[in-house]
Scaffold this active site. Structure first.
Site, PDB file in Angstrom:
ATOM      1  N   GLU A   1       0.840  -1.184   0.000  1.00  0.00           N
ATOM      2  CA  GLU A   1       0.000   0.000   0.000  1.00  0.00           C
ATOM      3  C   GLU A   1       0.883   1.244   0.000  1.00  0.00           C
ATOM      4  OE1 GLU A   1      -4.006  -1.460   2.141  1.00  0.00           O
ATOM      5  OE2 GLU A   1      -2.420  -0.993   3.552  1.00  0.00           O
TER       6      GLU A   1
ATOM      7  N   CYS B   1       3.640   8.569   0.596  1.00  0.00           N
ATOM      8  CA  CYS B   1       4.196   7.693   1.620  1.00  0.00           C
ATOM      9  C   CYS B   1       4.361   6.317   0.986  1.00  0.00           C
ATOM     10  CB  CYS B   1       3.217   7.657   2.796  1.00  0.00           C
ATOM     11  SG  CYS B   1       3.690   6.537   4.109  1.00  0.00           S
TER      12      CYS B   1
ATOM     13  N   CYS C   1       6.600  -6.796   7.275  1.00  0.00           N
ATOM     14  CA  CYS C   1       7.657  -6.198   8.091  1.00  0.00           C
ATOM     15  C   CYS C   1       8.031  -7.200   9.162  1.00  0.00           C
ATOM     16  CB  CYS C   1       7.138  -4.909   8.737  1.00  0.00           C
ATOM     17  SG  CYS C   1       8.388  -4.041   9.728  1.00  0.00           S
TER      18      CYS C   1
ATOM     19  N   CYS D   1       6.531  -4.219  15.862  1.00  0.00           N
ATOM     20  CA  CYS D   1       6.172  -3.242  16.893  1.00  0.00           C
ATOM     21  C   CYS D   1       4.716  -3.530  17.283  1.00  0.00           C
ATOM     22  CB  CYS D   1       6.305  -1.820  16.351  1.00  0.00           C
ATOM     23  SG  CYS D   1       7.975  -1.433  15.759  1.00  0.00           S
TER      24      CYS D   1
ATOM     25  N   CYS E   1       1.666  -1.571  15.661  1.00  0.00           N
ATOM     26  CA  CYS E   1       1.668  -1.311  14.211  1.00  0.00           C
ATOM     27  C   CYS E   1       1.093  -2.482  13.435  1.00  0.00           C
ATOM     28  CB  CYS E   1       3.092  -1.027  13.744  1.00  0.00           C
ATOM     29  SG  CYS E   1       3.204  -0.676  11.974  1.00  0.00           S
TER      30      CYS E   1
ATOM     31  N   GLY F   1       6.978  -1.636   6.124  1.00  0.00           N
ATOM     32  CA  GLY F   1       8.356  -2.126   6.091  1.00  0.00           C
ATOM     33  C   GLY F   1       9.341  -1.233   6.819  1.00  0.00           C
ATOM     34  N   GLU F   2      10.553  -1.756   6.980  1.00  0.00           N
ATOM     35  CA  GLU F   2      11.636  -1.016   7.638  1.00  0.00           C
ATOM     36  C   GLU F   2      12.686  -0.700   6.568  1.00  0.00           C
ATOM     37  OE1 GLU F   2      12.665   0.488  10.503  1.00  0.00           O
ATOM     38  OE2 GLU F   2      14.510   0.756   9.353  1.00  0.00           O
TER      39      GLU F   2
ATOM     40  N   SER G   1      12.331   6.920   7.415  1.00  0.00           N
ATOM     41  CA  SER G   1      11.946   6.702   8.804  1.00  0.00           C
ATOM     42  C   SER G   1      12.385   5.307   9.233  1.00  0.00           C
ATOM     43  CB  SER G   1      10.426   6.838   8.933  1.00  0.00           C
ATOM     44  OG  SER G   1      10.027   6.666  10.271  1.00  0.00           O
TER      45      SER G   1
ATOM     46  N   SER H   1      11.737   6.433  14.879  1.00  0.00           N
ATOM     47  CA  SER H   1      10.538   6.099  15.637  1.00  0.00           C
ATOM     48  C   SER H   1      10.958   5.699  17.048  1.00  0.00           C
ATOM     49  CB  SER H   1       9.795   4.947  14.957  1.00  0.00           C
ATOM     50  OG  SER H   1       9.364   5.359  13.679  1.00  0.00           O
ATOM     51  N   LEU H   2      10.652   6.551  18.004  1.00  0.00           N
ATOM     52  CA  LEU H   2      11.176   6.350  19.360  1.00  0.00           C
ATOM     53  C   LEU H   2      10.126   5.710  20.266  1.00  0.00           C
ATOM     54  CD1 LEU H   2      13.864   6.939  20.664  1.00  0.00           C
ATOM     55  CD2 LEU H   2      13.013   9.203  21.303  1.00  0.00           C
ATOM     56  N   HIS H   3       9.048   6.416  20.502  1.00  0.00           N
ATOM     57  CA  HIS H   3       7.853   5.895  21.188  1.00  0.00           C
ATOM     58  C   HIS H   3       7.996   5.564  22.664  1.00  0.00           C
ATOM     59  CE1 HIS H   3       6.426   5.975  17.185  1.00  0.00           C
ATOM     60  NE2 HIS H   3       6.868   4.806  16.808  1.00  0.00           N
TER      61      HIS H   3
ATOM     62  N   CYS I   1      -0.892   6.474  10.058  1.00  0.00           N
ATOM     63  CA  CYS I   1       0.331   5.879  10.581  1.00  0.00           C
ATOM     64  C   CYS I   1       0.038   4.538  11.232  1.00  0.00           C
ATOM     65  CB  CYS I   1       0.963   6.785  11.633  1.00  0.00           C
ATOM     66  SG  CYS I   1       1.344   8.410  11.045  1.00  0.00           S
TER      67      CYS I   1
END
Ligand code: SAH
Length: 343
Positions: free
Chosen positions: A91, A104, A111, A115, A118, A158-159, A190, A213-215, A332
């Site tokens: 997507e 985006c 992935c 996380c 996600c 994905g990363e 990102s 991406s910290l969170h 997101c």
């Protein structure tokens, strides 16, 4: 399957042309058809001899992605389901604003980072995208916008640093003045915190934007939310960010998804401020988007302002990202692995 011509770097295309015994200007002509004119058919490459067009067509595929479905507001946030040649799909999301046409893009099918909040990790990992499939998403977006996208964010599925080489090759084509010609500062990568990727990017000599991406502001909580933290804990991540900022003189954006009662108290805000105190960075606060398979809730309306105040007092700039596209599961963290069978 034939290789995708959009997976070739400019240099690789030149080498390819040389091997075919072609005069050197041919590579430039082909590159212009691919990126200045963005043709969808070899037959449109009018200044190439027919035999050369046939030769290229027998060796390469011109289209790596096809639009299967478009959802959303035709002039607002839209999600495109992009079908790949092997039957997989990814997507991508178009996010137009007054002065922007953002795309985006996804970097992987699925992935492997899992996380907890996600959707992209819920279906597991299938494979990396090729450079040509990343470029293909942009070509679809260009067609859908009817114009050159202004900003590219690697914030889809994905990363990106788990597929570093293909992503960086795509970035160079996107950024090339004779390629898609989108400025490096309008391209954002990102990462969930893949330290070796941050270290490599620092040395690329390219001025792209980096988001991390910290969170969570401490290891126990971050490891619980993001398994990648067990491999690359905050000390290693912050050291990589410090080095990145020094090497590139760029400001890093730290993404912080607010999850009610989990990472959104005043203490978390204070811990975040102290974690980031010595790093040239800004914070992007994202209210949690709802995701199947995760129980967390969006924060109270007062939470983001509280974080902005606490961070601000420590001299750290923070803003809230209004997540767009929740109604079509395009916000997101909502992009998920889908198969053509369930369309
Ligand atoms: N893997 C990369 C690229 C994905 S970017 C990365 O992690 O940075 C997608 C962004 O949305 C990340 O910052 C991610 O942490 C965030 N996100 C994931 N799930 C979310 C959710 N449910 N609500 C809000 N943001 C979420």
């Amino acid at each position: 399957m034939k290789p995708l011509i959009h997976s070739l770097s400019r240099l690789e295309l030149e080498t390819e042309c040389q091997a075919l015994g072609l005069p050197s200007y041919r590579a430039g002509q082909i590159w212009a058809w691919l990126y200045a004119r963005r043709v969808a058919d070899w037959a449109e490459m009018k200044n190439l001899p027919a035999a050369l067009r046939a030769g290229l067509a027998s060796k390469f595929d011109l289209a790596g992605v096809a639009p299967l479905k478009t959802e959303g507001d035709p002039v607002g946030t839209r999600k495109i389901l992009a079908g790949l040649r092997d039957g997989e799909c990814v997507e991508e999301v178009l996010i137009p604003a007054r002065d922007r046409k953002t795309v985006c893009v996804s970097s992987q099918v699925g992935c492997r980072f899992a996380c907890v909040f996600c959707a992209s990790g819920k279906g597991g990992y299938v494979r990396n995208l090729e450079t040509g499939e990343i470029i293909g998403q942009l070509l679809l977006a260009w067609r859908e916008y009817g114009d050159r996208p202004s900003n590219i964010v690697f914030m889809g599925m994905g990363e990106p640093f788990d597929n570093y080489d293909a992503v960086l090759k795509a970035v160079r084509i996107i950024n090339d003045a004779e390629g898609l010609n989108i400025g490096a500062r309008h391209i954002t990568i990102s990462t969930s915190g893949v330290v070796p990727g941050i270290a490599r990017l620092a040395d690329e000599g390219i001025q792209v934007e980096l988001s991390v991406s910290l969170h969570a502001p401490d290891n126990p909580l971050r490891s619980k939310l993001m398994p990648v933290n067990r491999k690359y804990p905050l000390e290693a991540l912050m050291a990589a960010c410090t080095r990145y900022a020094a090497a590139t003189r760029r400001i890093i954006t730290f993404e912080y998804t607010l999850i009610r009662g989990v990472n959104d108290t005043r203490q978390h805000a204070a811990a975040l401020a102290s974690l980031l105190r010595s790093i040239p960075g800004r914070v992007n606060l994202i209210p949690l988007s709802p995701v199947d398979g995760f129980e967390g809730q969006a924060p109270d309306p007062g939470t983001a302002p509280l974080f902005i105040e606490v961070l601000g007092r420590a001299g750290i700039n923070a803003t809230t990202r209004i997540s767009k596209g929740t109604n079509i599961d395009a916000a997101c963290g909502q992009l998920r692995l889908r198969s053509r069978k369930t369309l």
